[in-house]
Design a protein around this motif. Sequence first.
Motif, PDB file in Angstrom:
ATOM      1  N   ASP A   1    -111.226 -15.023  82.589  1.00 54.09           N
ATOM      2  CA  ASP A   1    -110.142 -15.811  82.023  1.00 54.09           C
ATOM      3  C   ASP A   1    -110.637 -16.947  81.155  1.00 54.09           C
TER       4      ASP A   1
ATOM      5  N   ALA B   1    -109.096  -8.040  86.303  1.00 54.85           N
ATOM      6  CA  ALA B   1    -108.791  -8.098  84.873  1.00 54.85           C
ATOM      7  C   ALA B   1    -108.167  -6.792  84.400  1.00 54.85           C
TER       8      ALA B   1
ATOM      9  N   PRO C   1    -105.588 -18.355  84.593  1.00 54.34           N
ATOM     10  CA  PRO C   1    -105.757 -17.462  85.724  1.00 54.34           C
ATOM     11  C   PRO C   1    -104.450 -17.224  86.446  1.00 54.34           C
TER      12      PRO C   1
ATOM     13  N   GLN D   1    -107.465 -17.378  78.773  1.00 52.42           N
ATOM     14  CA  GLN D   1    -106.223 -17.116  79.477  1.00 52.42           C
ATOM     15  C   GLN D   1    -106.111 -18.031  80.689  1.00 52.42           C
TER      16      GLN D   1
END
Length: 437
Positions: A430, A136, A437, A435
Amino acid sequence: MAVNVETLEKLERRITLTLPVETIRSEVDARLRKLARTVRMDGFRPGKVPLSIVAQQYGNSVHYEVMNDKVGQAFFTAASEAGLRVAGQPAITEKDGAPDGQMVFEAVFEVLPEVKIGDLATAEIEKVSAEVGDDAVERTIDILRKQRRTFAQRAKDAPAEDGDRVMTDFAGKIDGEPFEGGKADDFQFVIGEGQMLKEFENAVRGMKQGESKTFPLAFPADYHGKDVAGKTADFMVTVKKVEAAHLPELGEQLAKSLGVKEGTVQALRADIRKNLEREVKARVNARNKQAVMDALIAKAELDLPKASVQAEINRMVHNARADLKARGIKDVDKLPIPEDSFRPQAERRVRLGLTLIELVRAANLQARPEQVSAQIEELAASYEKPEEVARYYHADDDRMAEIENLVLENNVTDHVLGLAKVTERKLGFDELMGQQP
Protein backbone atom coordinates in the motif's frame (compact mmCIF):
# COMPACT_ATOMS: atom_id res chain seq x y z
CA MET A 1 39.24 31.37 -43.46
CA ALA A 2 40.79 33.08 -40.44
CA VAL A 3 39.46 32.01 -37.03
CA ASN A 4 39.85 33.73 -33.70
CA VAL A 5 38.34 32.26 -30.48
CA GLU A 6 37.90 34.38 -27.34
CA THR A 7 36.69 33.40 -23.87
CA LEU A 8 34.09 35.86 -22.57
CA GLU A 9 32.77 34.10 -19.45
CA LYS A 10 33.00 30.60 -17.98
CA LEU A 11 31.17 28.96 -20.85
CA GLU A 12 30.69 31.85 -23.27
CA ARG A 13 32.96 32.10 -26.31
CA ARG A 14 33.28 34.38 -29.32
CA ILE A 15 34.55 33.39 -32.73
CA THR A 16 35.41 35.90 -35.44
CA LEU A 17 34.71 34.60 -38.94
CA THR A 18 36.03 36.09 -42.16
CA LEU A 19 34.47 35.16 -45.51
CA PRO A 20 35.35 36.35 -49.04
CA VAL A 21 32.56 38.40 -50.62
CA GLU A 22 33.14 36.48 -53.85
CA THR A 23 32.22 33.22 -52.11
CA ILE A 24 28.81 34.65 -51.25
CA ARG A 25 28.31 36.27 -54.67
CA SER A 26 29.19 33.15 -56.66
CA GLU A 27 26.85 30.97 -54.59
CA VAL A 28 24.00 33.47 -54.99
CA ASP A 29 24.56 33.52 -58.78
CA ALA A 30 24.61 29.72 -58.92
CA ARG A 31 21.34 29.41 -57.01
CA LEU A 32 19.63 32.10 -59.10
CA ARG A 33 20.66 30.33 -62.34
CA LYS A 34 19.29 27.05 -60.95
CA LEU A 35 16.07 28.79 -59.94
CA ALA A 36 15.70 30.38 -63.38
CA ARG A 37 15.44 26.91 -64.96
CA THR A 38 12.21 26.13 -63.10
CA VAL A 39 10.61 29.44 -62.05
CA ARG A 40 7.29 30.43 -63.62
CA MET A 41 6.33 34.04 -64.39
CA ASP A 42 3.50 35.54 -66.43
CA GLY A 43 4.58 36.31 -69.98
CA PHE A 44 7.46 33.80 -70.05
CA ARG A 45 7.67 30.12 -70.85
CA PRO A 46 8.97 27.87 -68.04
CA GLY A 47 12.76 28.08 -67.92
CA LYS A 48 12.90 31.12 -70.21
CA VAL A 49 12.66 33.90 -67.61
CA PRO A 50 15.69 36.23 -67.97
CA LEU A 51 18.21 35.92 -65.17
CA SER A 52 18.04 39.65 -64.46
CA ILE A 53 14.30 39.42 -63.74
CA VAL A 54 14.77 36.34 -61.56
CA ALA A 55 17.47 38.20 -59.63
CA GLN A 56 15.20 41.23 -59.22
CA GLN A 57 12.36 39.05 -57.90
CA TYR A 58 14.26 36.54 -55.76
CA GLY A 59 17.72 38.04 -55.25
CA ASN A 60 17.21 39.27 -51.68
CA SER A 61 15.74 36.02 -50.38
CA VAL A 62 18.41 33.92 -52.10
CA HIS A 63 21.14 36.17 -50.73
CA TYR A 64 19.69 35.78 -47.22
CA GLU A 65 19.63 31.99 -47.56
CA VAL A 66 23.21 31.88 -48.83
CA MET A 67 24.43 34.11 -46.01
CA ASN A 68 22.79 31.87 -43.43
CA ASP A 69 24.18 28.73 -45.00
CA LYS A 70 27.73 29.94 -45.57
CA VAL A 71 28.14 31.69 -42.23
CA GLY A 72 26.60 28.71 -40.44
CA GLN A 73 28.93 26.32 -42.23
CA ALA A 74 31.91 28.54 -41.43
CA PHE A 75 30.96 28.68 -37.75
CA PHE A 76 30.54 24.95 -37.26
CA THR A 77 33.72 24.24 -39.24
CA ALA A 78 35.65 26.67 -37.05
CA ALA A 79 34.13 25.27 -33.85
CA SER A 80 35.00 21.74 -34.92
CA GLU A 81 38.58 22.67 -35.80
CA ALA A 82 38.93 24.36 -32.41
CA GLY A 83 37.59 21.26 -30.65
CA LEU A 84 34.66 23.14 -29.14
CA ARG A 85 31.44 21.38 -28.06
CA VAL A 86 28.78 23.99 -28.77
CA ALA A 87 25.73 24.30 -26.53
CA GLY A 88 22.71 25.76 -28.32
CA GLN A 89 22.64 28.08 -31.31
CA PRO A 90 25.20 30.88 -31.73
CA ALA A 91 24.21 34.55 -31.99
CA ILE A 92 25.91 35.75 -35.19
CA THR A 93 26.24 39.41 -36.18
CA GLU A 94 28.09 41.11 -39.04
CA LYS A 95 30.89 43.52 -38.10
CA ASP A 96 31.48 46.85 -39.80
CA GLY A 97 34.82 47.95 -41.20
CA ALA A 98 35.75 44.68 -42.94
CA PRO A 99 38.67 44.75 -45.40
CA ASP A 100 37.83 45.12 -49.09
CA GLY A 101 36.50 41.92 -50.56
CA GLN A 102 35.82 40.40 -47.12
CA MET A 103 32.89 40.02 -44.73
CA VAL A 104 33.54 39.67 -41.03
CA PHE A 105 31.13 38.11 -38.50
CA GLU A 106 31.13 37.57 -34.75
CA ALA A 107 29.54 34.45 -33.31
CA VAL A 108 28.84 34.46 -29.58
CA PHE A 109 27.89 31.11 -28.09
CA GLU A 110 28.29 28.75 -25.15
CA VAL A 111 30.23 25.52 -24.92
CA LEU A 112 29.30 22.42 -22.98
CA PRO A 113 30.87 22.45 -19.51
CA GLU A 114 33.38 20.11 -17.98
CA VAL A 115 31.48 17.75 -15.69
CA LYS A 116 33.20 16.51 -12.55
CA ILE A 117 31.48 13.62 -10.79
CA GLY A 118 32.55 13.08 -7.20
CA ASP A 119 33.31 9.75 -5.55
CA LEU A 120 30.12 7.73 -5.97
CA ALA A 121 31.35 5.28 -3.33
CA THR A 122 30.50 7.94 -0.73
CA ALA A 123 26.96 8.47 -2.04
CA GLU A 124 24.24 7.25 0.33
CA ILE A 125 21.19 5.80 -1.43
CA GLU A 126 18.09 4.10 -0.09
CA LYS A 127 17.09 1.16 -2.29
CA VAL A 128 13.51 0.00 -1.85
CA SER A 129 11.82 -3.32 -2.59
CA ALA A 130 8.26 -4.61 -2.29
CA GLU A 131 6.27 -7.80 -2.72
CA VAL A 132 2.74 -8.68 -3.79
CA GLY A 133 0.93 -10.52 -1.01
CA ASP A 134 -2.31 -12.51 -1.13
CA ASP A 135 -4.19 -9.61 0.49
CA ALA A 136 -3.24 -7.30 -2.39
CA VAL A 137 -4.55 -9.84 -4.89
CA GLU A 138 -7.85 -10.23 -3.01
CA ARG A 139 -8.33 -6.48 -2.66
CA THR A 140 -7.75 -6.08 -6.38
CA ILE A 141 -10.40 -8.71 -7.05
CA ASP A 142 -12.77 -6.79 -4.78
CA ILE A 143 -12.08 -3.59 -6.74
CA LEU A 144 -12.68 -5.35 -10.06
CA ARG A 145 -15.96 -6.79 -8.78
CA LYS A 146 -17.03 -3.37 -7.49
CA GLN A 147 -16.29 -1.83 -10.89
CA ARG A 148 -18.75 -4.34 -12.41
CA ARG A 149 -21.46 -4.07 -9.79
CA THR A 150 -25.13 -3.52 -10.56
CA PHE A 151 -27.78 -1.73 -8.50
CA ALA A 152 -31.34 -2.74 -7.69
CA GLN A 153 -33.94 -0.61 -5.92
CA ARG A 154 -34.46 -1.29 -2.23
CA ALA A 155 -37.82 -1.47 -0.52
CA LYS A 156 -39.34 1.96 0.12
CA ASP A 157 -38.91 1.66 3.88
CA ALA A 158 -35.28 0.47 3.67
CA PRO A 159 -32.81 3.03 5.11
CA ALA A 160 -29.83 3.99 2.95
CA GLU A 161 -26.52 2.51 4.09
CA ASP A 162 -22.90 2.40 2.99
CA GLY A 163 -22.54 0.95 -0.48
CA ASP A 164 -26.04 1.99 -1.56
CA ARG A 165 -26.56 4.32 -4.48
CA VAL A 166 -29.00 7.13 -3.76
CA MET A 167 -30.74 9.57 -6.09
CA THR A 168 -31.30 12.95 -4.47
CA ASP A 169 -32.53 16.47 -5.01
CA PHE A 170 -30.70 19.06 -2.92
CA ALA A 171 -30.40 22.80 -2.56
CA GLY A 172 -28.02 24.76 -0.37
CA LYS A 173 -27.97 28.35 0.85
CA ILE A 174 -25.35 30.47 2.59
CA ASP A 175 -26.74 33.31 4.71
CA GLY A 176 -30.10 32.61 3.09
CA GLU A 177 -28.79 33.01 -0.46
CA PRO A 178 -28.37 30.22 -3.07
CA PHE A 179 -24.82 29.73 -4.38
CA GLU A 180 -23.37 28.33 -7.58
CA GLY A 181 -23.11 24.54 -7.54
CA GLY A 182 -25.30 24.26 -4.47
CA LYS A 183 -28.38 22.85 -6.22
CA ALA A 184 -29.01 19.65 -8.19
CA ASP A 185 -31.88 17.38 -9.19
CA ASP A 186 -31.70 13.60 -9.67
CA PHE A 187 -28.12 13.60 -8.41
CA GLN A 188 -26.72 10.11 -7.75
CA PHE A 189 -23.83 9.02 -5.56
CA VAL A 190 -22.73 5.96 -3.62
CA ILE A 191 -22.67 6.39 0.15
CA GLY A 192 -19.31 5.78 1.78
CA GLU A 193 -17.11 6.25 -1.28
CA GLY A 194 -16.16 9.86 -0.68
CA GLN A 195 -17.99 11.25 -3.70
CA MET A 196 -19.61 13.84 -1.42
CA LEU A 197 -18.34 15.65 1.67
CA LYS A 198 -18.51 13.54 4.83
CA GLU A 199 -21.21 15.72 6.43
CA PHE A 200 -23.42 15.28 3.35
CA GLU A 201 -23.01 11.49 3.38
CA ASN A 202 -23.71 11.38 7.14
CA ALA A 203 -26.93 13.30 6.60
CA VAL A 204 -28.20 10.98 3.85
CA ARG A 205 -27.13 7.76 5.55
CA GLY A 206 -30.23 6.21 7.17
CA MET A 207 -32.74 8.21 5.13
CA LYS A 208 -35.51 6.37 3.26
CA GLN A 209 -37.06 6.91 -0.13
CA GLY A 210 -39.28 10.01 -0.10
CA GLU A 211 -37.74 11.49 3.05
CA SER A 212 -36.40 15.05 3.25
CA LYS A 213 -33.99 16.63 5.70
CA THR A 214 -32.39 19.98 6.42
CA PHE A 215 -28.86 20.04 7.81
CA PRO A 216 -25.85 22.38 8.11
CA LEU A 217 -22.65 21.67 6.16
CA ALA A 218 -19.34 23.40 6.90
CA PHE A 219 -17.14 23.60 3.81
CA PRO A 220 -13.43 22.99 4.54
CA ALA A 221 -11.14 26.02 4.39
CA ASP A 222 -9.18 24.35 1.55
CA TYR A 223 -12.31 23.39 -0.44
CA HIS A 224 -11.76 23.69 -4.19
CA GLY A 225 -14.71 26.08 -4.55
CA LYS A 226 -13.15 29.29 -3.27
CA ASP A 227 -16.51 31.11 -3.03
CA VAL A 228 -17.77 28.68 -0.38
CA ALA A 229 -14.50 27.53 1.23
CA GLY A 230 -14.61 27.97 5.00
CA LYS A 231 -18.30 28.88 5.01
CA THR A 232 -21.34 27.00 6.41
CA ALA A 233 -24.33 26.24 4.20
CA ASP A 234 -27.83 25.03 5.06
CA PHE A 235 -28.91 22.16 2.81
CA MET A 236 -32.31 20.68 2.07
CA VAL A 237 -31.98 17.14 0.66
CA THR A 238 -34.69 14.76 -0.56
CA VAL A 239 -33.95 11.07 -1.20
CA LYS A 240 -35.85 9.94 -4.32
CA LYS A 241 -34.41 6.43 -4.70
CA VAL A 242 -32.25 4.00 -2.75
CA GLU A 243 -30.51 1.18 -4.62
CA ALA A 244 -28.52 -1.70 -3.17
CA ALA A 245 -25.29 -2.83 -4.84
CA HIS A 246 -24.91 -6.36 -6.17
CA LEU A 247 -21.39 -7.62 -6.91
CA PRO A 248 -20.78 -10.25 -9.59
CA GLU A 249 -19.98 -13.72 -8.27
CA LEU A 250 -16.31 -14.66 -8.08
CA GLY A 251 -16.39 -17.40 -10.67
CA GLU A 252 -16.00 -18.41 -14.30
CA GLN A 253 -18.15 -15.64 -15.77
CA LEU A 254 -16.19 -12.89 -13.99
CA ALA A 255 -12.84 -14.46 -14.89
CA LYS A 256 -13.70 -14.66 -18.58
CA SER A 257 -15.07 -11.10 -18.59
CA LEU A 258 -11.63 -10.02 -17.35
CA GLY A 259 -9.88 -11.77 -20.24
CA VAL A 260 -8.81 -14.95 -18.42
CA LYS A 261 -9.25 -17.66 -21.05
CA GLU A 262 -9.15 -20.56 -18.59
CA GLY A 263 -12.12 -19.08 -16.78
CA THR A 264 -11.08 -20.33 -13.34
CA VAL A 265 -10.70 -18.31 -10.15
CA GLN A 266 -7.22 -19.76 -9.71
CA ALA A 267 -6.18 -18.50 -13.16
CA LEU A 268 -7.76 -15.11 -12.40
CA ARG A 269 -5.75 -14.78 -9.19
CA ALA A 270 -2.57 -15.80 -11.04
CA ASP A 271 -3.22 -13.25 -13.77
CA ILE A 272 -3.87 -10.48 -11.25
CA ARG A 273 -0.74 -11.37 -9.29
CA LYS A 274 1.33 -11.26 -12.47
CA ASN A 275 -0.02 -7.82 -13.38
CA LEU A 276 0.50 -6.48 -9.85
CA GLU A 277 4.06 -7.81 -9.78
CA ARG A 278 4.75 -6.06 -13.07
CA GLU A 279 3.37 -2.79 -11.68
CA VAL A 280 5.30 -3.19 -8.41
CA LYS A 281 8.52 -3.82 -10.32
CA ALA A 282 7.97 -0.70 -12.42
CA ARG A 283 7.30 1.48 -9.37
CA VAL A 284 10.23 0.08 -7.40
CA ASN A 285 12.55 0.65 -10.36
CA ALA A 286 11.24 4.20 -10.77
CA ARG A 287 11.84 5.05 -7.09
CA ASN A 288 15.31 3.54 -7.08
CA LYS A 289 16.17 5.27 -10.35
CA GLN A 290 15.01 8.60 -8.89
CA ALA A 291 17.19 8.04 -5.81
CA VAL A 292 20.18 7.36 -8.05
CA MET A 293 19.57 10.47 -10.15
CA ASP A 294 19.29 12.60 -7.01
CA ALA A 295 22.63 11.19 -5.80
CA LEU A 296 24.26 11.88 -9.17
CA ILE A 297 23.10 15.50 -9.16
CA ALA A 298 24.44 15.94 -5.63
CA LYS A 299 27.84 14.57 -6.67
CA ALA A 300 28.18 16.51 -9.94
CA GLU A 301 30.02 19.80 -10.33
CA LEU A 302 29.41 21.79 -13.52
CA ASP A 303 28.43 25.18 -14.87
CA LEU A 304 25.04 25.24 -16.58
CA PRO A 305 24.92 26.56 -20.17
CA LYS A 306 22.32 29.32 -20.25
CA ALA A 307 21.37 28.39 -23.81
CA SER A 308 20.60 24.80 -22.84
CA VAL A 309 18.51 25.88 -19.86
CA GLN A 310 16.57 28.37 -22.01
CA ALA A 311 15.98 25.73 -24.68
CA GLU A 312 14.57 23.40 -22.01
CA ILE A 313 12.36 26.17 -20.64
CA ASN A 314 11.07 26.91 -24.15
CA ARG A 315 10.28 23.23 -24.64
CA MET A 316 8.42 23.04 -21.31
CA VAL A 317 6.41 26.19 -22.08
CA HIS A 318 5.52 24.77 -25.50
CA ASN A 319 4.35 21.53 -23.89
CA ALA A 320 2.33 23.45 -21.31
CA ARG A 321 0.54 25.39 -24.04
CA ALA A 322 -0.10 22.18 -25.98
CA ASP A 323 -1.58 20.59 -22.86
CA LEU A 324 -3.87 23.58 -22.26
CA LYS A 325 -4.97 23.48 -25.89
CA ALA A 326 -5.74 19.76 -25.60
CA ARG A 327 -7.93 20.58 -22.58
CA GLY A 328 -10.00 22.91 -24.72
CA ILE A 329 -8.61 26.19 -23.39
CA LYS A 330 -9.12 28.97 -25.94
CA ASP A 331 -6.53 31.55 -27.05
CA VAL A 332 -3.75 29.51 -25.45
CA ASP A 333 -1.04 31.34 -27.40
CA LYS A 334 -2.13 34.62 -25.78
CA LEU A 335 -2.02 33.31 -22.22
CA PRO A 336 0.99 34.52 -20.22
CA ILE A 337 3.03 31.59 -18.96
CA PRO A 338 5.82 32.75 -16.60
CA GLU A 339 9.06 31.13 -17.70
CA ASP A 340 10.65 31.46 -14.27
CA SER A 341 8.22 28.91 -12.87
CA PHE A 342 9.87 26.31 -15.12
CA ARG A 343 13.47 27.38 -14.45
CA PRO A 344 14.27 25.15 -11.41
CA GLN A 345 13.02 22.05 -13.20
CA ALA A 346 14.75 23.03 -16.44
CA GLU A 347 18.05 23.57 -14.64
CA ARG A 348 17.73 20.19 -12.93
CA ARG A 349 17.04 18.46 -16.25
CA VAL A 350 20.00 20.08 -17.96
CA ARG A 351 22.30 19.32 -15.02
CA LEU A 352 21.17 15.70 -14.91
CA GLY A 353 21.39 15.27 -18.67
CA LEU A 354 24.97 16.54 -18.86
CA THR A 355 25.95 14.43 -15.85
CA LEU A 356 24.48 11.30 -17.40
CA ILE A 357 26.32 11.94 -20.66
CA GLU A 358 29.63 12.17 -18.80
CA LEU A 359 29.00 9.10 -16.65
CA VAL A 360 27.87 6.99 -19.61
CA ARG A 361 30.98 8.01 -21.52
CA ALA A 362 33.38 7.47 -18.64
CA ALA A 363 31.95 4.11 -17.51
CA ASN A 364 30.97 2.82 -20.98
CA LEU A 365 27.32 2.38 -20.03
CA GLN A 366 25.82 2.70 -23.51
CA ALA A 367 22.77 0.56 -24.30
CA ARG A 368 23.83 -2.67 -26.01
CA PRO A 369 21.67 -4.20 -28.78
CA GLU A 370 20.92 -7.32 -26.75
CA GLN A 371 19.76 -5.16 -23.82
CA VAL A 372 17.43 -3.20 -26.07
CA SER A 373 15.97 -6.41 -27.50
CA ALA A 374 15.46 -7.84 -24.01
CA GLN A 375 13.73 -4.65 -22.85
CA ILE A 376 11.34 -4.75 -25.82
CA GLU A 377 10.55 -8.41 -25.11
CA GLU A 378 9.77 -7.57 -21.48
CA LEU A 379 7.47 -4.71 -22.48
CA ALA A 380 5.74 -6.80 -25.13
CA ALA A 381 5.15 -9.72 -22.78
CA SER A 382 2.26 -7.92 -21.08
CA TYR A 383 0.28 -7.76 -24.34
CA GLU A 384 -1.88 -10.39 -26.00
CA LYS A 385 0.22 -10.38 -29.17
CA PRO A 386 3.80 -9.61 -28.09
CA GLU A 387 5.25 -10.16 -31.55
CA GLU A 388 3.16 -7.27 -32.92
CA VAL A 389 4.32 -4.99 -30.10
CA ALA A 390 7.95 -5.90 -30.83
CA ARG A 391 7.47 -5.04 -34.50
CA TYR A 392 5.84 -1.77 -33.46
CA TYR A 393 9.01 -0.67 -31.64
CA HIS A 394 11.48 -1.97 -34.20
CA ALA A 395 9.65 -0.19 -37.04
CA ASP A 396 10.26 3.33 -35.73
CA ASP A 397 13.58 5.00 -34.88
CA ASP A 398 12.02 7.35 -32.33
CA ARG A 399 10.39 4.47 -30.44
CA MET A 400 13.66 2.55 -30.51
CA ALA A 401 15.43 5.62 -29.14
CA GLU A 402 12.98 5.68 -26.21
CA ILE A 403 13.83 2.07 -25.40
CA GLU A 404 17.56 2.76 -25.69
CA ASN A 405 17.23 5.68 -23.27
CA LEU A 406 15.33 3.44 -20.85
CA VAL A 407 18.07 0.81 -21.01
CA LEU A 408 20.75 3.48 -20.59
CA GLU A 409 19.03 4.79 -17.44
CA ASN A 410 18.82 1.24 -16.11
CA ASN A 411 22.55 0.77 -16.78
CA VAL A 412 23.33 3.99 -14.90
CA THR A 413 21.11 2.95 -12.00
CA ASP A 414 22.76 -0.47 -11.68
CA HIS A 415 26.23 1.06 -11.99
CA VAL A 416 25.69 3.69 -9.28
CA LEU A 417 23.97 1.25 -6.90
CA GLY A 418 26.96 -1.04 -7.33
CA LEU A 419 29.28 1.72 -6.10
CA ALA A 420 27.26 3.64 -3.52
CA LYS A 421 26.51 3.02 0.15
CA VAL A 422 23.11 1.38 -0.23
CA THR A 423 20.53 1.02 2.53
CA GLU A 424 17.81 -1.56 1.82
CA ARG A 425 14.21 -0.83 2.81
CA LYS A 426 11.22 -3.03 2.19
CA LEU A 427 8.00 -1.16 1.47
CA GLY A 428 4.51 -2.40 2.07
CA PHE A 429 2.34 -2.83 -1.01
CA ASP A 430 0.00 0.00 0.00
CA GLU A 431 2.84 2.39 0.77
CA LEU A 432 4.38 1.76 -2.63
CA MET A 433 1.12 2.08 -4.52
CA GLY A 434 0.03 5.16 -2.58
CA GLN A 435 -3.12 3.47 -1.33
CA GLN A 436 -4.75 3.60 2.06
CA PRO A 437 -4.55 0.24 3.86
